[in-house]
Design a protein around this motif. Structure first.
Motif, PDB file in Angstrom:
ATOM      1  N   LEU A 262       0.807  -1.218   0.000  1.00  0.00           N
ATOM      2  CA  LEU A 262       0.000   0.000   0.000  1.00  0.00           C
ATOM      3  C   LEU A 262       0.841   1.269   0.000  1.00  0.00           C
ATOM      4  CD1 LEU A 262      -2.727  -1.026   2.624  1.00  0.00           C
ATOM      5  CD2 LEU A 262      -2.971  -0.993   0.140  1.00  0.00           C
ATOM      6  N   GLY A 263       1.902   1.296   0.832  1.00  0.00           N
ATOM      7  CA  GLY A 263       2.715   2.499   0.933  1.00  0.00           C
ATOM      8  C   GLY A 263       3.455   2.834  -0.350  1.00  0.00           C
ATOM      9  N   VAL A 264       4.052   1.831  -0.989  1.00  0.00           N
ATOM     10  CA  VAL A 264       4.811   2.079  -2.222  1.00  0.00           C
ATOM     11  C   VAL A 264       3.906   2.607  -3.330  1.00  0.00           C
ATOM     12  CG1 VAL A 264       6.152   0.983  -4.060  1.00  0.00           C
ATOM     13  CG2 VAL A 264       6.678   0.495  -1.663  1.00  0.00           C
ATOM     14  N   PRO A 265       2.780   1.942  -3.650  1.00  0.00           N
ATOM     15  CA  PRO A 265       1.924   2.507  -4.706  1.00  0.00           C
ATOM     16  C   PRO A 265       1.323   3.860  -4.343  1.00  0.00           C
ATOM     17  CG  PRO A 265       0.899   0.571  -3.694  1.00  0.00           C
ATOM     18  CD  PRO A 265       2.313   0.608  -3.216  1.00  0.00           C
ATOM     19  N   LEU A 266       1.073   4.094  -3.047  1.00  0.00           N
ATOM     20  CA  LEU A 266       0.565   5.394  -2.637  1.00  0.00           C
ATOM     21  C   LEU A 266       1.582   6.489  -2.952  1.00  0.00           C
ATOM     22  CD1 LEU A 266      -1.461   7.234  -1.169  1.00  0.00           C
ATOM     23  CD2 LEU A 266      -0.359   6.561   0.981  1.00  0.00           C
ATOM     24  N   LEU A 267       2.833   6.267  -2.606  1.00  0.00           N
ATOM     25  CA  LEU A 267       3.878   7.255  -2.878  1.00  0.00           C
ATOM     26  C   LEU A 267       4.078   7.435  -4.374  1.00  0.00           C
ATOM     27  CD1 LEU A 267       6.109   9.105  -1.830  1.00  0.00           C
ATOM     28  CD2 LEU A 267       7.637   7.110  -1.762  1.00  0.00           C
ATOM     29  N   PHE A 268       4.137   6.342  -5.115  1.00  0.00           N
ATOM     30  CA  PHE A 268       4.363   6.417  -6.552  1.00  0.00           C
ATOM     31  C   PHE A 268       3.215   7.148  -7.252  1.00  0.00           C
ATOM     32  CE2 PHE A 268       3.588   4.553 -10.782  1.00  0.00           C
ATOM     33  CZ  PHE A 268       4.767   4.916 -11.418  1.00  0.00           C
ATOM     34  N   ALA A 269       1.969   6.767  -6.938  1.00  0.00           N
ATOM     35  CA  ALA A 269       0.827   7.381  -7.606  1.00  0.00           C
ATOM     36  C   ALA A 269       0.682   8.850  -7.231  1.00  0.00           C
ATOM     37  CB  ALA A 269      -0.451   6.623  -7.257  1.00  0.00           C
ATOM     38  N   THR A 270       1.049   9.204  -5.995  1.00  0.00           N
ATOM     39  CA  THR A 270       0.983  10.605  -5.580  1.00  0.00           C
ATOM     40  C   THR A 270       1.903  11.472  -6.432  1.00  0.00           C
ATOM     41  OG1 THR A 270       0.424  10.004  -3.296  1.00  0.00           O
ATOM     42  CG2 THR A 270       1.371  12.191  -3.657  1.00  0.00           C
ATOM     43  N   VAL A 271       3.070  10.955  -6.735  1.00  0.00           N
ATOM     44  CA  VAL A 271       4.034  11.714  -7.521  1.00  0.00           C
ATOM     45  C   VAL A 271       3.697  11.712  -9.004  1.00  0.00           C
ATOM     46  CG1 VAL A 271       6.463  11.830  -8.218  1.00  0.00           C
ATOM     47  CG2 VAL A 271       5.870  11.333  -5.841  1.00  0.00           C
ATOM     48  N   VAL A 272       3.249  10.576  -9.529  1.00  0.00           N
ATOM     49  CA  VAL A 272       3.124  10.407 -10.977  1.00  0.00           C
ATOM     50  C   VAL A 272       1.718  10.678 -11.499  1.00  0.00           C
ATOM     51  CG1 VAL A 272       3.368   8.731 -12.857  1.00  0.00           C
ATOM     52  CG2 VAL A 272       5.039   8.772 -10.996  1.00  0.00           C
ATOM     53  N   LEU A 273       0.680  10.282 -10.747  1.00  0.00           N
ATOM     54  CA  LEU A 273      -0.683  10.301 -11.286  1.00  0.00           C
ATOM     55  C   LEU A 273      -1.583  11.387 -10.700  1.00  0.00           C
ATOM     56  CD1 LEU A 273      -1.400   6.453 -11.386  1.00  0.00           C
ATOM     57  CD2 LEU A 273      -0.752   7.937 -13.292  1.00  0.00           C
ATOM     58  N   LEU A 274      -1.474  11.664  -9.413  1.00  0.00           N
ATOM     59  CA  LEU A 274      -2.433  12.558  -8.775  1.00  0.00           C
ATOM     60  C   LEU A 274      -2.420  13.990  -9.296  1.00  0.00           C
ATOM     61  CD1 LEU A 274      -2.613  11.586  -5.002  1.00  0.00           C
ATOM     62  CD2 LEU A 274      -4.150  10.987  -6.873  1.00  0.00           C
ATOM     63  N   PRO A 275      -1.291  14.541  -9.743  1.00  0.00           N
ATOM     64  CA  PRO A 275      -1.352  15.929 -10.243  1.00  0.00           C
ATOM     65  C   PRO A 275      -2.232  16.113 -11.469  1.00  0.00           C
ATOM     66  CG  PRO A 275       0.912  15.316  -9.718  1.00  0.00           C
ATOM     67  CD  PRO A 275       0.098  14.057  -9.659  1.00  0.00           C
ATOM     68  N   LEU A 276      -2.415  15.064 -12.283  1.00  0.00           N
ATOM     69  CA  LEU A 276      -3.124  15.217 -13.553  1.00  0.00           C
ATOM     70  C   LEU A 276      -4.553  15.715 -13.371  1.00  0.00           C
ATOM     71  CD1 LEU A 276      -3.286  14.907 -16.626  1.00  0.00           C
ATOM     72  CD2 LEU A 276      -3.917  12.505 -16.260  1.00  0.00           C
ATOM     73  N   PRO A 277      -5.398  15.081 -12.533  1.00  0.00           N
ATOM     74  CA  PRO A 277      -6.767  15.609 -12.390  1.00  0.00           C
ATOM     75  C   PRO A 277      -6.810  17.045 -11.897  1.00  0.00           C
ATOM     76  CG  PRO A 277      -6.626  13.369 -11.515  1.00  0.00           C
ATOM     77  CD  PRO A 277      -5.229  13.816 -11.788  1.00  0.00           C
ATOM     78  N   GLN A 278      -5.948  17.385 -10.949  1.00  0.00           N
ATOM     79  CA  GLN A 278      -5.944  18.758 -10.448  1.00  0.00           C
ATOM     80  C   GLN A 278      -5.502  19.751 -11.529  1.00  0.00           C
ATOM     81  OE1 GLN A 278      -7.737  19.463  -8.015  1.00  0.00           O
ATOM     82  NE2 GLN A 278      -6.429  19.895  -6.245  1.00  0.00           N
ATOM     83  N   TRP A 279      -4.561  19.342 -12.350  1.00  0.00           N
ATOM     84  CA  TRP A 279      -4.124  20.216 -13.442  1.00  0.00           C
ATOM     85  C   TRP A 279      -5.262  20.444 -14.442  1.00  0.00           C
ATOM     86  CZ3 TRP A 279      -2.478  18.528 -18.670  1.00  0.00           C
ATOM     87  CH2 TRP A 279      -1.978  19.594 -19.437  1.00  0.00           C
ATOM     88  N   LEU A 280      -6.005  19.386 -14.772  1.00  0.00           N
ATOM     89  CA  LEU A 280      -7.132  19.529 -15.697  1.00  0.00           C
ATOM     90  C   LEU A 280      -8.239  20.377 -15.076  1.00  0.00           C
ATOM     91  CD1 LEU A 280      -7.283  15.943 -17.219  1.00  0.00           C
ATOM     92  CD2 LEU A 280      -6.361  18.023 -18.249  1.00  0.00           C
TER      93      LEU A 280
END
Length: 412
Positions: free
Chosen positions: A94-112
């Motif tokens: 859980l911790g590893v994918p949470l950190l990875f997705a926070t850096v790589v994926l989460l900014p996209l929706p907020q940017w849009l």
């Protein structure tokens, strides 16, 4: 609470429910694009309140079921690995994918979202704004805060990781004799008909009424999710709870209809007649509606699991009456169905992580079309679903590194 070894049967239908809920999130989040009330990342010019009522039917049970199933899985993992091994495994899964997705994926929706509100920054220019963060312990476990930063749909992973890390030391330090007495007390408490509904529902009703509901967490309090997680752990640890749920499944279904049928109209009427926020307002009508909602959520889970368990319990008799029966009532279906099931079961967490960026990216383009809401909705569901599956199959599951980053076990 130290579990007994060898006392519970693995329930494959729980994995199937988990896959169903994750797949349903594509439909759910696509609907929010057209919802009148919800502040989703991308909004269609024309909206409808129909999605509000349909979403109410889903949020009542879907995310609570994920936490309950996670609690069941925590019991099995703790029994197999112990508290220390469980902690390491949770941090990895859980911790590893949470950190990875926070850096790589989460900014996209907020940017849009930012672009839709008139922003002109490129994605690279927006990233420093997203990661301009501070620590704030007041909103535990969401301790990283910022003007643009958010945990997004990964709030589920944040809560599940926090609950797991809180559970591990409790299991390690809880006396074995005391754990046995707690199990016996639980079994005795639900022996009478209906008490498996009433007793767990009371804490959920109180938390929902007094703490309120958190709209950003699928209309449940984070502490209600903790209760669902612990209920799942107790369900796996004490099989007699499962028997009580199977016995009272019909009553649970009836209670769900009554509680939700009364509570939801009152909940919606609070905002329309008083102007107060029904999610948090400390007025009698809102608190009563939230209490009924909390109790209805538990009754709904009992109804679903109990009725499914009744169906499984009937299979041995059917199999025994068949000349070709092998006596294996719970065997997985053969051939292609088994392979599809195994594929989706392993993909649940990666699909959960990937689906919302896909929905938002597709919706950002589709809302510009001149088309009716049903057409746009179906296109978003189909395209986002296909994009999510393609990203998982081509970019996640095929290498050891990407499997690790998304919390998957190494491929066999």
């Amino acid at each position: 609470m130290t579990p007994r070894s060898g006392t519970a049967e693995r329930r494959p239908e729980l994995d199937a429910i988990r896959v169903l809920v994750v797949a349903g999130l594509v439909f759910f989040h696509s609907a929010l694009v057209f919802d009148t009330r919800d502040d989703y990342y991308v909004k269609n010019a024309a909206t409808t309140e129909v999605t509000t009522y349909l979403a109410g039917l889903a949020v009542l049970w879907a995310m609570p079921m994920l936490f309950l199933v996670s609690g069941v899985g925590a019991w099995y993992s703790l029994r197999r690995r112990g508290a220390g091994g469980f902690t390491v495994e949770r941090l990895r899964r859980l911790g590893v994918p949470l950190l990875f997705a926070t850096v790589v994926l989460l900014p996209l929706p907020q940017w849009l979202r930012r672009l839709g509100e008139g922003g002109r920054e490129s994605y690279a220019e927006f990233l420093p704004f997203f990661f301009d963060v501070r620590l704030d312990l007041a909103d535990f476990p969401f301790v990283v805060r910022g003007e643009y930063f958010e945990s997004g749909h990964l709030w589920f992973v944040v809560l599940l990781l926090a609950f797991s890390l809180l559970l591990a030391p409790l299991v390690r330090w809880f006396p074995r004799g005391a754990a046995r007495r707690v199990r016996e007390a639980l079994a005795a408490a639900v022996r009478a008909r209906g008490l498996v509904l009433v007793l767990p529902a009371i804490p959920l009703a109180l938390v929902s009424a007094l703490h309120g509901l958190e709209e950003g967490f699928a209309a449940w309090s984070r502490w209600a999710y903790l209760l669902f997680f612990l209920y799942g752990y107790a369900l796996a640890a004490e099989p007699r709870l499962r028997e009580a749920m199977r016995r009272d499944a019909i009553w649970a279904a009836a209670a769900t209809v009554v509680l939700f049928g009364i509570g939801m109209p009152v909940f919606l009427a609070v905002g329309e007649t008083t102007g107060a926020d029904p999610f948090t307002a400390m007025i009698p009508a809102a608190m009563g509606a939230r209490a009924m909602y909390g109790a209805a959520g538990w009754c709904c889970l009992v109804a679903i699991l109990g009725l499914l368990d009744r169906r499984r319990a009937r299979r041995p008799a059917v199999a025994a009456s068949s000349p070709a029966s092998s006596g294996q009532a719970t065997a997985a279906p053969p051939g292609r169905t088994r392979r599809v099931y195994a594929y989706l079961a392993a993909a649940a967490l990666p699909l959960y992580i990937l689906h919302q960026p896909a929905v938002v990216a597709v919706a950002y383009q589709v809302v510009r079309w001149d088309a009716p809401i049903p057409v746009k909705y179906l296109v978003i569901v189909a395209a986002a679903g296909a994009l999510t599956l393609a990203a998982y199959d081509l970019l996640v599951r095929r290498t050891r590194v990407t499997r690790f980053l998304f919390g998957m076990r190494p491929a066999r």
